[in-house]
Write an enzyme that holds these catalytic residues in place. Structure first.
Site, PDB file in Angstrom:
ATOM      1  N   LYS A 109       0.812  -1.222   0.000  1.00 21.56           N
ATOM      2  CA  LYS A 109       0.000   0.000   0.000  1.00 21.56           C
ATOM      3  C   LYS A 109       0.846   1.274   0.000  1.00 21.56           C
ATOM      4  CE  LYS A 109      -0.731   0.452   4.954  1.00 21.56           C
ATOM      5  NZ  LYS A 109      -1.683   0.486   6.042  1.00 21.56           N
ATOM      6  N   CYS A 120      11.754  -1.286   7.226  1.00 26.44           N
ATOM      7  CA  CYS A 120      13.224  -1.338   7.293  1.00 26.44           C
ATOM      8  C   CYS A 120      13.848  -0.304   6.357  1.00 26.44           C
ATOM      9  CB  CYS A 120      13.695  -2.753   6.943  1.00 26.44           C
ATOM     10  SG  CYS A 120      15.469  -2.871   6.805  1.00 26.44           S
ATOM     11  N   LYS A 145      20.291   4.054  10.460  1.00 22.94           N
ATOM     12  CA  LYS A 145      21.742   3.835  10.382  1.00 22.94           C
ATOM     13  C   LYS A 145      22.441   4.970   9.636  1.00 22.94           C
ATOM     14  CE  LYS A 145      20.502   1.173  12.621  1.00 22.94           C
ATOM     15  NZ  LYS A 145      19.222   0.586  13.045  1.00 22.94           N
ATOM     16  N   VAL A 195      16.106  -1.135  21.636  1.00 18.51           N
ATOM     17  CA  VAL A 195      17.027  -0.814  20.534  1.00 18.51           C
ATOM     18  C   VAL A 195      16.719   0.561  19.932  1.00 18.51           C
ATOM     19  CG1 VAL A 195      17.863  -1.547  18.279  1.00 18.51           C
ATOM     20  CG2 VAL A 195      17.282  -3.256  19.985  1.00 18.51           C
ATOM     21  N   ILE A 196      15.448   0.810  19.620  1.00 24.90           N
ATOM     22  CA  ILE A 196      15.114   2.066  18.927  1.00 24.90           C
ATOM     23  C   ILE A 196      15.404   3.269  19.820  1.00 24.90           C
ATOM     24  CG2 ILE A 196      13.195   3.394  17.930  1.00 24.90           C
ATOM     25  CD1 ILE A 196      12.060   0.735  16.874  1.00 24.90           C
ATOM     26  N   ALA A 205      14.689  -7.154  10.579  1.00 25.66           N
ATOM     27  CA  ALA A 205      14.547  -7.310   9.130  1.00 25.66           C
ATOM     28  C   ALA A 205      15.086  -8.663   8.677  1.00 25.66           C
ATOM     29  CB  ALA A 205      15.285  -6.181   8.425  1.00 25.66           C
ATOM     30  N   HIS A 258      45.872  -9.717  12.740  1.00 21.44           N
ATOM     31  CA  HIS A 258      46.319  -8.676  13.675  1.00 21.44           C
ATOM     32  C   HIS A 258      46.771  -7.447  12.900  1.00 21.44           C
ATOM     33  CE1 HIS A 258      48.152  -6.938  17.245  1.00 21.44           C
ATOM     34  NE2 HIS A 258      49.226  -6.685  16.505  1.00 21.44           N
TER      35      HIS A 258
END
Ligand SMILES: Cc1cc2nc3c(=O)[nH]c(=O)nc-3n(C[C@H](O)[C@H](O)[C@H](O)COP(=O)(O)OP(=O)(O)OC[C@H]3O[C@@H](n4cnc5c(N)ncnc54)[C@H](O)[C@@H]3O)c2cc1C
Length: 465
Positions: free
Chosen positions: A37, A44, A53, A180-181, A312, A442
């Site tokens: 829709k 996401c 992000k 998290v949000i 997601a 390393h």
């Protein structure tokens, strides 16, 4: 655009779960209708993972320029121009959206734009046309939730959807919810210069993460000037001349320009014909078996609409699983403990497998090691703090080697990228000794994984307890 018709699979909802199912089903030669829709890519791509992000990356650039003198580089931080940040963010989203639309089209999937409703166990009505399918997949996702009596006005009391469109940096924000949000927005806004307070009911930030990870995050957040009230219920919000006044259960009141409500997301399942057509629902979530089959044999459901981790990549995996099942493959149920989880704040928090509390709750005897990032060259170069905690089954004999690695919990800059290795370790039932034998390059942060397993295997290198 197609005008109704018969398909092998009709998918309602073109977010991560729905479009992944469509793409995989098309690979089996299935005729697929994908009904959306708004915009394919869903939460996401348009209101979640990707735009947040992008903001977090802008926040990282702000911090890097503010702190550059620490590295002997002279720059001056002059401020955040939010419209320009939003245009960068939108550019990223648009580019990925274009790519996704062309991938969907290249697989000959019919995308139907419109508000769909299930009208029988095999058909969906959209724009006055009927799309029937041998199978229907419900993937209508989730939307931000609020608390009883707490009205979101989209101006002073906002959700993540509104926060992503905000064209200014607020001077101060109260964030309701330390999941998290909430934690990601706290991190962004603090880096952009706002005063931030998180209010969380649970006794720690990121209540689903290991307590040890939350403690490190809280320590670093405190140092960054991010305040939080833990174990504290929200009571009410009133409007003031300059914003909002938030009353808390501990009798404190917090004044701020904005209140971000980040108390979770609820499934989109109402008024869509689901229950009327026999689809069983519990607390709004569509009930499914371990292979995402609903109570109606011709209907499956995936993603945030079902009661599995709202991620997601979980939606992708469930969508792919359904497509493969319908394509005749022998599909295994997803092991949700083995799904990697990342909070992309500064510092990042990443984990896979079970926490110490879950191990105790399940009566599993474990051994653990906490490897501090201070012992890792690359982390010191990056000037980041944090740790790698690894949990393994306790040795079955005294003095023996630990058994399978059950959980890996990381905190620090960039550690999200390391969780992919950790998920192989956990999901392939590796033991510390197996991982200790693998050479890590390393100087990289990946060495923290190697070092923690060396320590668990009884041969620590750069580690002292
Ligand atoms: C701020 C935020 C940050 C996030 N960050 C991350 C992250 O970093 N990593 C991560 O893994 N997850 C993240 N998530 C979670 C992730 O976005 C969701 O888990 C994922 O989008 C769920 O996919 P879905 O397909 O189930 O639902 P959605 O993506 O919500 O898609 C559902 C789709 O169905 C459509 N739809 C609904 N009803 C109808 C109808 N009647 N007719 C037609 N179409 C309809 C919607 O328009 C929507 O496009 C984040 C979420 C938010 C809100």
């Amino acid at each position: 655009m197609a005008e109704g018709g018969h398909y092998d699979i009709v998918i309602l909802g073109g977010g991560s779960g729905g479009y992944a199912c469509a793409l995989r089903a098309a690979e089996f030669g299935k005729r697929v209708a994908l009904i959306e829709k708004d915009k394919v890519g869903g939460t996401c791509l348009h209101r979640g993972c990707i735009p947040t992000k992008a903001l977090l990356h802008a926040a990282e650039v702000a911090d890097a320029s503010r702190e550059s003198e620490k590295f002997g580089v002279r720059t001056s931080f002059e401020g955040i121009e939010m419209p320009a940040v939003l245009s960068y963010q939108q550019g990223v989203v648009e580019r990925l959206w274009k790519g996704l639309q062309s991938t969907i089209a290249s697989r000959k999937i019919d995308t139907i734009l419109g508000d769909g409703k299930l009208i029988s166990p095999t058909s969906v009505a959209v724009n006055g046309a009927t799309y029937t399918g041998d199978h229907v997949v419900l993937a209508t996702g989730s939307v931000p939730r609020s608390l009883p009596g707490l009205t979101v006005d989209g101006v002073r009391v906002i959700t993540s959807d509104d926060a992503l469109r905000l064209d200014r940096v607020p001077s101060s924000v109260v964030i309701l919810g330390g999941g998290v949000i909430g934690v990601e927005f706290a991190s962004v806004w603090r880096s952009f210069g706002a005063e931030v307070t998180i209010v969380e009911m649970a006794p720690q930030l990121l209540p689903l993460e290991d307590e040890a990870s939350a403690k490190v995050l809280q320590r670093v957040f405190r140092r960054r000037g991010i305040r939080f009230e833990l174990g504290t219920p929200f009571q009410s919000v009133t409007y003031t001349d300059s914003g909002v006044r938030v009353a808390l259960g501990n009798d404190k009141q917090l004044d701020a320009e904005l209140l971000l409500v980040a108390v979770g997301r609820g499934p989109v399942s109402a008024d869509l014909g689901y229950e009327e057509n026999g689809v069983a629902i519990s607390r709004g979530f569509v009930d499914v078996d371990p292979l995402c089959q609903t109570s109606v044999p011709t209907i499956s459901a995936v993603g945030d609409l079902i009661n599995t981790p709202q991620l997601a990549h979980v939606g992708f995996a469930e969508g792919i699983g359904v497509a493969e099942r319908l394509g005749g493959l022998d599909v295994r149920p997803i092991d949700y403990d083995g799904v990697p989880r990342i909070t992309y704040s500064d510092p990042e928090v990443a984990s896979v497998g079970i926490t110490s509390a879950q191990a105790a709750g399940r009566g599993i005897n474990v051994v653990e090691v906490n490897y501090p990032l201070g012992g890792n060259g690359k982390s010191v170069i990056l000037q980041t703090q944090g740790q790698a905690k690894v949990i393994a089954e306790a040795p079955s004999t005294p003095g023996g080697q630990p058994g399978r690695v059950l959980g890996v919990h990381l905190v620090g800059a960039r550690v999200g990228e390391l969780i992919a290795e950790a998920q192989l370790i956990v999901n392939w039932d590796a033991e510390p000794d197996d991982v200790a034998a693998l050479i890590h390059p390393h100087p990289t942060q990946s060495e923290i994984i190697g070092e923690a397993h060396l320590a668990l295997a009884g041969k620590p290198l750069h580690f002292h307890a």
